[in-house]
Design a protein around this motif. Structure first.
Motif, PDB file in Angstrom:
ATOM      1  N   GLU A 167       0.824  -1.202   0.000  1.00 50.93           N
ATOM      2  CA  GLU A 167       0.000   0.000   0.000  1.00 50.93           C
ATOM      3  C   GLU A 167       0.862   1.258   0.000  1.00 50.93           C
ATOM      4  O   GLU A 167       0.501   2.274  -0.616  1.00 50.93           O
ATOM      5  N   LEU A 168       1.979   1.204   0.726  1.00 51.35           N
ATOM      6  CA  LEU A 168       2.872   2.366   0.721  1.00 51.35           C
ATOM      7  C   LEU A 168       3.389   2.629  -0.684  1.00 51.35           C
ATOM      8  O   LEU A 168       3.492   3.787  -1.127  1.00 51.35           O
ATOM      9  N   ARG A 169       3.724   1.590  -1.413  1.00 48.11           N
ATOM     10  CA  ARG A 169       4.200   1.775  -2.788  1.00 48.11           C
ATOM     11  C   ARG A 169       3.075   2.261  -3.690  1.00 48.11           C
ATOM     12  O   ARG A 169       3.286   3.069  -4.602  1.00 48.11           O
ATOM     13  N   ARG A 170       1.858   1.761  -3.422  1.00 48.95           N
ATOM     14  CA  ARG A 170       0.745   2.064  -4.304  1.00 48.95           C
ATOM     15  C   ARG A 170       0.053   3.386  -3.970  1.00 48.95           C
ATOM     16  O   ARG A 170      -0.411   4.100  -4.864  1.00 48.95           O
ATOM     17  N   LEU A 171       0.001   3.709  -2.648  1.00 52.27           N
ATOM     18  CA  LEU A 171      -0.825   4.833  -2.231  1.00 52.27           C
ATOM     19  C   LEU A 171      -0.049   6.070  -1.808  1.00 52.27           C
ATOM     20  O   LEU A 171      -0.660   7.114  -1.534  1.00 52.27           O
ATOM     21  N   THR A 172       1.255   5.990  -1.707  1.00 51.67           N
ATOM     22  CA  THR A 172       2.028   7.180  -1.306  1.00 51.67           C
ATOM     23  C   THR A 172       2.617   7.849  -2.542  1.00 51.67           C
ATOM     24  O   THR A 172       2.920   7.206  -3.550  1.00 51.67           O
ATOM     25  N   LEU A 173       2.757   9.136  -2.395  1.00 55.16           N
ATOM     26  CA  LEU A 173       3.403   9.892  -3.452  1.00 55.16           C
ATOM     27  C   LEU A 173       4.912   9.841  -3.275  1.00 55.16           C
ATOM     28  O   LEU A 173       5.416   9.786  -2.146  1.00 55.16           O
ATOM     29  N   ALA A 174       5.624   9.837  -4.332  1.00 59.31           N
ATOM     30  CA  ALA A 174       7.071   9.647  -4.274  1.00 59.31           C
ATOM     31  C   ALA A 174       7.764  10.717  -3.441  1.00 59.31           C
ATOM     32  O   ALA A 174       8.722  10.443  -2.726  1.00 59.31           O
ATOM     33  N   ASN A 175       7.288  11.951  -3.480  1.00 63.03           N
ATOM     34  CA  ASN A 175       7.952  13.045  -2.767  1.00 63.03           C
ATOM     35  C   ASN A 175       7.069  13.656  -1.694  1.00 63.03           C
ATOM     36  O   ASN A 175       7.274  14.798  -1.292  1.00 63.03           O
ATOM     37  N   PHE A 176       6.046  12.898  -1.293  1.00 63.53           N
ATOM     38  CA  PHE A 176       5.197  13.390  -0.197  1.00 63.53           C
ATOM     39  C   PHE A 176       4.767  12.176   0.657  1.00 63.53           C
ATOM     40  O   PHE A 176       3.657  11.650   0.526  1.00 63.53           O
ATOM     41  N   LYS A 177       5.711  11.770   1.517  1.00 64.85           N
ATOM     42  CA  LYS A 177       5.446  10.617   2.400  1.00 64.85           C
ATOM     43  C   LYS A 177       6.257  10.751   3.688  1.00 64.85           C
ATOM     44  O   LYS A 177       7.289  11.448   3.724  1.00 64.85           O
ATOM     45  N   ASP A 207       8.109  12.017  10.418  1.00 65.42           N
ATOM     46  CA  ASP A 207       8.715  13.220   9.857  1.00 65.42           C
ATOM     47  C   ASP A 207       8.254  13.394   8.412  1.00 65.42           C
ATOM     48  O   ASP A 207       8.063  12.425   7.665  1.00 65.42           O
ATOM     49  N   LEU A 208       8.111  14.655   8.034  1.00 64.27           N
ATOM     50  CA  LEU A 208       7.893  15.032   6.630  1.00 64.27           C
ATOM     51  C   LEU A 208       9.080  15.897   6.214  1.00 64.27           C
ATOM     52  O   LEU A 208       9.320  16.949   6.802  1.00 64.27           O
ATOM     53  N   THR A 209       9.777  15.455   5.228  1.00 60.60           N
ATOM     54  CA  THR A 209      10.972  16.190   4.799  1.00 60.60           C
ATOM     55  C   THR A 209      10.947  16.367   3.273  1.00 60.60           C
ATOM     56  O   THR A 209      10.508  15.470   2.539  1.00 60.60           O
ATOM     57  N   GLY A 210      11.427  17.529   2.864  1.00 58.17           N
ATOM     58  CA  GLY A 210      11.518  17.807   1.407  1.00 58.17           C
ATOM     59  C   GLY A 210      10.182  17.795   0.728  1.00 58.17           C
ATOM     60  O   GLY A 210      10.078  17.322  -0.428  1.00 58.17           O
ATOM     61  N   VAL A 211       9.161  18.325   1.362  1.00 62.60           N
ATOM     62  CA  VAL A 211       7.817  18.335   0.774  1.00 62.60           C
ATOM     63  C   VAL A 211       7.782  19.402  -0.325  1.00 62.60           C
ATOM     64  O   VAL A 211       8.113  20.577  -0.081  1.00 62.60           O
ATOM     65  N   PRO A 212       7.375  19.068  -1.551  1.00 69.94           N
ATOM     66  CA  PRO A 212       7.284  20.070  -2.635  1.00 69.94           C
ATOM     67  C   PRO A 212       6.259  21.151  -2.308  1.00 69.94           C
ATOM     68  O   PRO A 212       5.341  20.940  -1.508  1.00 69.94           O
ATOM     69  N   ASN A 213       6.421  22.258  -2.937  1.00 69.78           N
ATOM     70  CA  ASN A 213       5.548  23.400  -2.664  1.00 69.78           C
ATOM     71  C   ASN A 213       4.089  23.086  -2.941  1.00 69.78           C
ATOM     72  O   ASN A 213       3.189  23.560  -2.243  1.00 69.78           O
ATOM     73  N   ILE A 290      -4.809  13.402  -0.151  1.00 70.47           N
ATOM     74  CA  ILE A 290      -4.269  13.013  -1.456  1.00 70.47           C
ATOM     75  C   ILE A 290      -3.422  11.738  -1.381  1.00 70.47           C
ATOM     76  O   ILE A 290      -2.624  11.461  -2.272  1.00 70.47           O
ATOM     77  N   GLY A 291      -3.555  10.958  -0.303  1.00 68.51           N
ATOM     78  CA  GLY A 291      -2.816   9.697  -0.258  1.00 68.51           C
ATOM     79  C   GLY A 291      -2.375   9.275   1.141  1.00 68.51           C
ATOM     80  O   GLY A 291      -2.672   9.928   2.154  1.00 68.51           O
ATOM     81  N   LEU A 292      -1.651   8.226   1.165  1.00 70.30           N
ATOM     82  CA  LEU A 292      -1.134   7.629   2.421  1.00 70.30           C
ATOM     83  C   LEU A 292       0.246   8.196   2.708  1.00 70.30           C
ATOM     84  O   LEU A 292       1.149   8.116   1.856  1.00 70.30           O
ATOM     85  N   LEU A 293       0.403   8.777   3.912  1.00 67.14           N
ATOM     86  CA  LEU A 293       1.727   9.290   4.285  1.00 67.14           C
ATOM     87  C   LEU A 293       2.640   8.193   4.828  1.00 67.14           C
ATOM     88  O   LEU A 293       3.824   8.154   4.537  1.00 67.14           O
ATOM     89  N   GLY A 294       2.120   7.320   5.661  1.00 64.26           N
ATOM     90  CA  GLY A 294       2.949   6.272   6.259  1.00 64.26           C
ATOM     91  C   GLY A 294       2.095   5.301   7.059  1.00 64.26           C
ATOM     92  O   GLY A 294       0.951   5.593   7.395  1.00 64.26           O
ATOM     93  N   ALA A 295       2.687   4.159   7.376  1.00 64.71           N
ATOM     94  CA  ALA A 295       1.968   3.140   8.159  1.00 64.71           C
ATOM     95  C   ALA A 295       2.971   2.245   8.883  1.00 64.71           C
ATOM     96  O   ALA A 295       4.136   2.121   8.460  1.00 64.71           O
ATOM     97  N   ALA A 296       2.527   1.644   9.981  1.00 65.55           N
ATOM     98  CA  ALA A 296       3.354   0.692  10.753  1.00 65.55           C
ATOM     99  C   ALA A 296       2.415  -0.214  11.526  1.00 65.55           C
ATOM    100  O   ALA A 296       1.212   0.062  11.677  1.00 65.55           O
ATOM    101  N   SER A 297       2.967  -1.316  12.044  1.00 70.58           N
ATOM    102  CA  SER A 297       2.159  -2.281  12.812  1.00 70.58           C
ATOM    103  C   SER A 297       2.693  -2.401  14.234  1.00 70.58           C
ATOM    104  O   SER A 297       3.840  -2.061  14.512  1.00 70.58           O
ATOM    105  N   PHE A 298       1.843  -2.878  15.145  1.00 69.38           N
ATOM    106  CA  PHE A 298       2.255  -3.214  16.518  1.00 69.38           C
ATOM    107  C   PHE A 298       1.497  -4.456  16.977  1.00 69.38           C
ATOM    108  O   PHE A 298       0.439  -4.786  16.405  1.00 69.38           O
ATOM    109  N   ARG A 299       2.013  -5.066  17.966  1.00 71.88           N
ATOM    110  CA  ARG A 299       1.420  -6.307  18.468  1.00 71.88           C
ATOM    111  C   ARG A 299       1.094  -6.174  19.955  1.00 71.88           C
ATOM    112  O   ARG A 299       1.888  -5.621  20.715  1.00 71.88           O
ATOM    113  N   LEU A 300      -0.040  -6.689  20.338  1.00 74.64           N
ATOM    114  CA  LEU A 300      -0.429  -6.759  21.756  1.00 74.64           C
ATOM    115  C   LEU A 300      -0.565  -8.222  22.178  1.00 74.64           C
ATOM    116  O   LEU A 300      -1.116  -9.028  21.421  1.00 74.64           O
ATOM    117  N   GLN A 301      -0.067  -8.507  23.343  1.00 72.07           N
ATOM    118  CA  GLN A 301      -0.135  -9.870  23.851  1.00 72.07           C
ATOM    119  C   GLN A 301      -1.311 -10.037  24.779  1.00 72.07           C
ATOM    120  O   GLN A 301      -1.725  -9.122  25.443  1.00 72.07           O
TER     121      GLN A 301
END
Length: 301
Positions: A167-177, A207-213, A290-301
């Motif tokens: 999804e990150l490859r499909r839904l994120t923009l190359a220079n806005f993630k 973090d958001l870095t190098g975001v285009p105008n 306009i898209g997915l910025l980022g994602a991660a997972s966590f686990r609960l026991q």
């Protein structure tokens, strides 16, 4: 002499004759009796002599027997002394053997006690090892189950991460993630926890870095939390949309806020969970309009 005297004399003579006759008869009877007695004496004397000879023979036999017995007695005395000496030696040997046997018995008893102590110790060790083995079997079974569960969870996590990466490859923009995307779960106190029963809030930083105008300015950000099946958690009551490459995605977010996006900045979300989460894997995603910025997972026991 007168007639009276003669009568007296005649009477006396008659008496004398009578007395003489009686004496003679008496003597005859005595002689006869003596003869009979003498014959009896002779016969008895013969018997006594015969008895004497017999007794003499018996005495000789007894003397010979006595001598024989005396010799035997001397032999027996010697044998008795020898036997007594041998008996004394045997008795001494027996006492020594008994003493030695007693010592051996005491030694054997000590060895037996030692062996019994070793046996008890070994039995205790065996019982302890048996208990440990049983415990290890239980733990091994639990570890095998945990391993199987871990393998299943690893597979689930791998699938979830693959989904996130896809999804990150499909839904994120190359220079806005987002970069340095981190998720942390805390309990009542601000201390990290992985226990489902203690989880009370979710903290997300990135973090958001190098975001285009063209992407800078005021934009809505949406925090979405789902389980590994993609089902939103409790409190996901914010409906939103995100359009990527002309594709519209319907969202159910737990948090939404407008943020002034700049070229470089660090952003965060904090969400207090309304319901307790069950053990398992969860996915945290941050979207914009306009898209997915980022994602991660966590686990609960």
């Amino acid at each position: 002499m007168n007639k009276r005297t003669l009568s007296v004399i005649a009477v006396l003579l008659a008496l004398a004759l009578i007395i003489a006759g009686y004496w003679g008869w008496r003597q005859s009877q005595l002689n006869r009796s003596l003869t009979l007695d003498q014959e009896d004496m002779q016969e008895e004397l013969g018997s006594v002599n015969a008895l004497k000879e017999e007794l003499k023979w018996e005495v000789d036999s007894l003397q010979k027997a006595y001598l024989t017995l005396a010799e035997e007695n001397e032999t027996l005395q010697g044998s008795l002394a020898d036997n007594e000496s041998r008996l004394a030696r045997k008795d001494a040997e027996l006492r020594a053997a008994q003493k030695n046997a007693a010592g051996q018995v005491n030694s054997l008893r000590a060895e037996i006690q030692n062996l019994l102590a070793i046996k008890n110790e070994l039995e205790s060790s065996i019982n302890q090892l048996q208990t440990e083995n049983d415990s290890l079997k239980v733990r091994t079974g639990a570890l095998e189950r945990d391993l199987n569960l871990a393998q299943e969870e690893k597979a689930a996590l791998s699938n979830l991460n693959q989904t996130i990466q896809g999804e990150l490859r499909r839904l994120t923009l190359a220079n806005f993630k987002a970069t340095a995307f981190q998720v942390e779960v805390e309990g009542r106190r601000p201390v990290a926890t992985s226990r489902s029963g203690k989880a009370r809030r979710v903290l997300v930083t990135f973090d958001l870095t190098g975001v285009p105008n063209e992407y800078q300015g005021i934009r809505p950000l949406y925090l979405v939390i789902t389980n590994d099946k993609g089902v939103p958690v409790g409190g996901s009551d914010i409906q939103a949309k995100s359009t990527v490459n002309g594709q519209v995605m319907e969202l159910l977010a737990v948090k939404a806020k407008d943020v002034n996006i700049t070229a470089n900045q660090r952003l965060s979300f904090t969400h207090d969970l309304e319901d307790r989460l069950r053990p398992g894997f969860y996915r945290v995603s941050v979207y914009t309009d306009i898209g997915l910025l980022g994602a991660a997972s966590f686990r609960l026991q």
